[in-house]
Write a protein that holds these residues in place. Structure first.
Motif, mmCIF file in Angstrom:
data_model
loop_
_atom_site.group_PDB
_atom_site.id
_atom_site.type_symbol
_atom_site.label_atom_id
_atom_site.label_comp_id
_atom_site.label_asym_id
_atom_site.label_seq_id
_atom_site.Cartn_x
_atom_site.Cartn_y
_atom_site.Cartn_z
ATOM 1 N N ILE A 134 0.846 -1.202 0.000
ATOM 2 C CA ILE A 134 0.000 0.000 0.000
ATOM 3 C C ILE A 134 0.876 1.245 0.000
ATOM 4 C CG2 ILE A 134 -1.691 1.337 1.337
ATOM 5 C CD1 ILE A 134 -2.802 -1.410 2.345
ATOM 6 N N LEU A 135 1.913 1.249 0.847
ATOM 7 C CA LEU A 135 2.827 2.398 0.902
ATOM 8 C C LEU A 135 3.483 2.643 -0.451
ATOM 9 C CD1 LEU A 135 4.388 4.626 2.405
ATOM 10 C CD2 LEU A 135 6.045 2.857 3.083
ATOM 11 N N LYS A 136 3.972 1.584 -1.075
ATOM 12 C CA LYS A 136 4.615 1.720 -2.389
ATOM 13 C C LYS A 136 3.645 2.369 -3.375
ATOM 14 C CE LYS A 136 6.249 -0.957 -6.283
ATOM 15 N NZ LYS A 136 6.427 -2.270 -6.867
ATOM 16 N N ASN A 137 2.405 1.926 -3.378
ATOM 17 C CA ASN A 137 1.417 2.499 -4.296
ATOM 18 C C ASN A 137 1.129 3.966 -3.969
ATOM 19 O OD1 ASN A 137 1.117 0.194 -5.881
ATOM 20 N ND2 ASN A 137 -0.401 -0.668 -4.491
ATOM 21 N N LYS A 138 1.114 4.303 -2.699
ATOM 22 C CA LYS A 138 0.896 5.710 -2.306
ATOM 23 C C LYS A 138 2.061 6.578 -2.784
ATOM 24 C CE LYS A 138 -2.992 5.318 -0.003
ATOM 25 N NZ LYS A 138 -4.212 5.958 -0.471
ATOM 26 N N ILE A 139 3.277 6.072 -2.642
ATOM 27 C CA ILE A 139 4.449 6.827 -3.111
ATOM 28 C C ILE A 139 4.394 6.996 -4.622
ATOM 29 C CG2 ILE A 139 6.965 6.728 -3.391
ATOM 30 C CD1 ILE A 139 7.076 5.418 -0.586
ATOM 31 N N ILE A 140 4.063 5.932 -5.324
ATOM 32 C CA ILE A 140 3.952 6.004 -6.790
ATOM 33 C C ILE A 140 2.889 7.018 -7.191
ATOM 34 C CG2 ILE A 140 3.216 4.716 -8.838
ATOM 35 C CD1 ILE A 140 4.655 2.264 -7.559
ATOM 36 N N ASP A 141 1.738 6.985 -6.533
ATOM 37 C CA ASP A 141 0.678 7.962 -6.840
ATOM 38 C C ASP A 141 1.174 9.383 -6.616
ATOM 39 O OD1 ASP A 141 -1.044 5.908 -7.465
ATOM 40 O OD2 ASP A 141 -2.128 5.974 -5.549
ATOM 41 N N TYR A 142 1.870 9.605 -5.518
ATOM 42 C CA TYR A 142 2.400 10.940 -5.230
ATOM 43 C C TYR A 142 3.366 11.384 -6.323
ATOM 44 C CZ TYR A 142 5.185 14.622 -3.172
ATOM 45 O OH TYR A 142 5.856 15.799 -2.972
ATOM 46 N N LEU A 143 4.279 10.495 -6.692
ATOM 47 C CA LEU A 143 5.277 10.849 -7.703
ATOM 48 C C LEU A 143 4.642 11.059 -9.076
ATOM 49 C CD1 LEU A 143 8.187 8.493 -6.609
ATOM 50 C CD2 LEU A 143 7.947 10.958 -6.203
ATOM 51 N N ARG A 144 3.609 10.313 -9.378
ATOM 52 C CA ARG A 144 2.894 10.536 -10.650
ATOM 53 C C ARG A 144 2.298 11.945 -10.674
ATOM 54 N NH1 ARG A 144 -0.126 4.825 -11.086
ATOM 55 N NH2 ARG A 144 1.471 3.748 -12.288
ATOM 56 N N GLN A 145 1.752 12.356 -9.563
ATOM 57 C CA GLN A 145 1.162 13.686 -9.487
ATOM 58 C C GLN A 145 2.221 14.760 -9.663
ATOM 59 O OE1 GLN A 145 -0.779 13.758 -5.699
ATOM 60 N NE2 GLN A 145 -2.470 12.461 -6.367
ATOM 61 N N LYS A 146 3.442 14.442 -9.291
ATOM 62 C CA LYS A 146 4.529 15.406 -9.415
ATOM 63 C C LYS A 146 5.223 15.311 -10.774
ATOM 64 C CE LYS A 146 5.417 17.481 -5.698
ATOM 65 N NZ LYS A 146 5.087 18.866 -5.510
ATOM 66 N N ASP A 147 4.682 14.507 -11.684
ATOM 67 C CA ASP A 147 5.251 14.328 -13.025
ATOM 68 C C ASP A 147 6.702 13.857 -12.990
ATOM 69 O OD1 ASP A 147 3.416 17.191 -14.049
ATOM 70 O OD2 ASP A 147 2.890 15.091 -14.347
ATOM 71 N N ARG A 148 7.003 12.981 -12.031
ATOM 72 C CA ARG A 148 8.371 12.490 -11.943
ATOM 73 C C ARG A 148 8.446 10.982 -12.071
ATOM 74 N NH1 ARG A 148 10.763 14.613 -6.540
ATOM 75 N NH2 ARG A 148 8.882 13.643 -5.796
#
Length: 177
Positions: free
Chosen positions: A58-72
């Motif tokens: 779940i944490l990994k997916n949350k980090i990925i979602d955050y980074l996607r939002q940051k266009d990185r």
């Protein structure tokens, strides 16, 4: 699960999030979101894995979602290097099928002992090696994105990943046997 175990899992999650996000506040927020999501969806936890494994997913997916939002975030990794044979990784730097955490027998993957040893080995890597290894293996960053995020050259990235793999192989071989 005892309260002390939950506190320890949260601390491990924070350490992982801090290393990947490089921002204490964002890391705290992402870990809290992951824990809240786990609590809200506990009925979906089918006990096919350890609770820690499920919460970290779940944490990994949350980090990925955050980074996607940051266009990185880039989905496909293009890291390829010319390294010697390595027992745990193929010539492209990916886990060999027989050693991949996703392909290990369930008893090995969910073995508390295996993950304690792996975490110990990962923790003993130099910080930069550990960070780029996790970006590569856990967050599926491309080589270009890792180089930009960590501010290193492609050659330096290949060296860091090669050294991380060798040290992990050595550590896992000696601690699991």
């Amino acid at each position: 699960m005892q309260s002390a175990q939950l506190v320890e899992i949260r601390e491990q999650m924070l350490k992982f999030a801090r290393l990947q996000l490089r921002d204490e506040t964002v890391a705290e927020d992402i870990v809290q979101e992951a824990l809240l999501s786990a609590v809200k969806n506990i009925e979906n936890f089918q006990r096919q894995s350890a609770l820690k494994t499920w919460v970290f997913a779940i944490l990994k997916n949350k980090i990925i979602d955050y980074l996607r939002q940051k266009d990185r975030f880039v989905v496909e990794s293009d890291l390829v290097d010319d390294e010697d044979d390595n027992a745990f990784f193929d010539q492209h730097g990916h886990w060999k099928a027989e050693y991949s955490p996703e392909n290990l027998p369930e008893s090995a993957v969910y073995s508390d002992e295996f993950w304690l040893v792996f975490e110990t080995c990962l923790t003993h890597l130099p910080a930069k090696q550990s960070r780029v290894f996790m970006m590569r293996e856990y967050l599926d960053y491309s080589a270009q994105d890792i180089c930009q995020e960590v501010d290193i050259t492609s050659s330096n990235l290949h060296i860091l990943l090669y050294r991380a793999r060798l040290q992990l192989q050595h550590c896992l071989t000696h601690k699991l046997h």
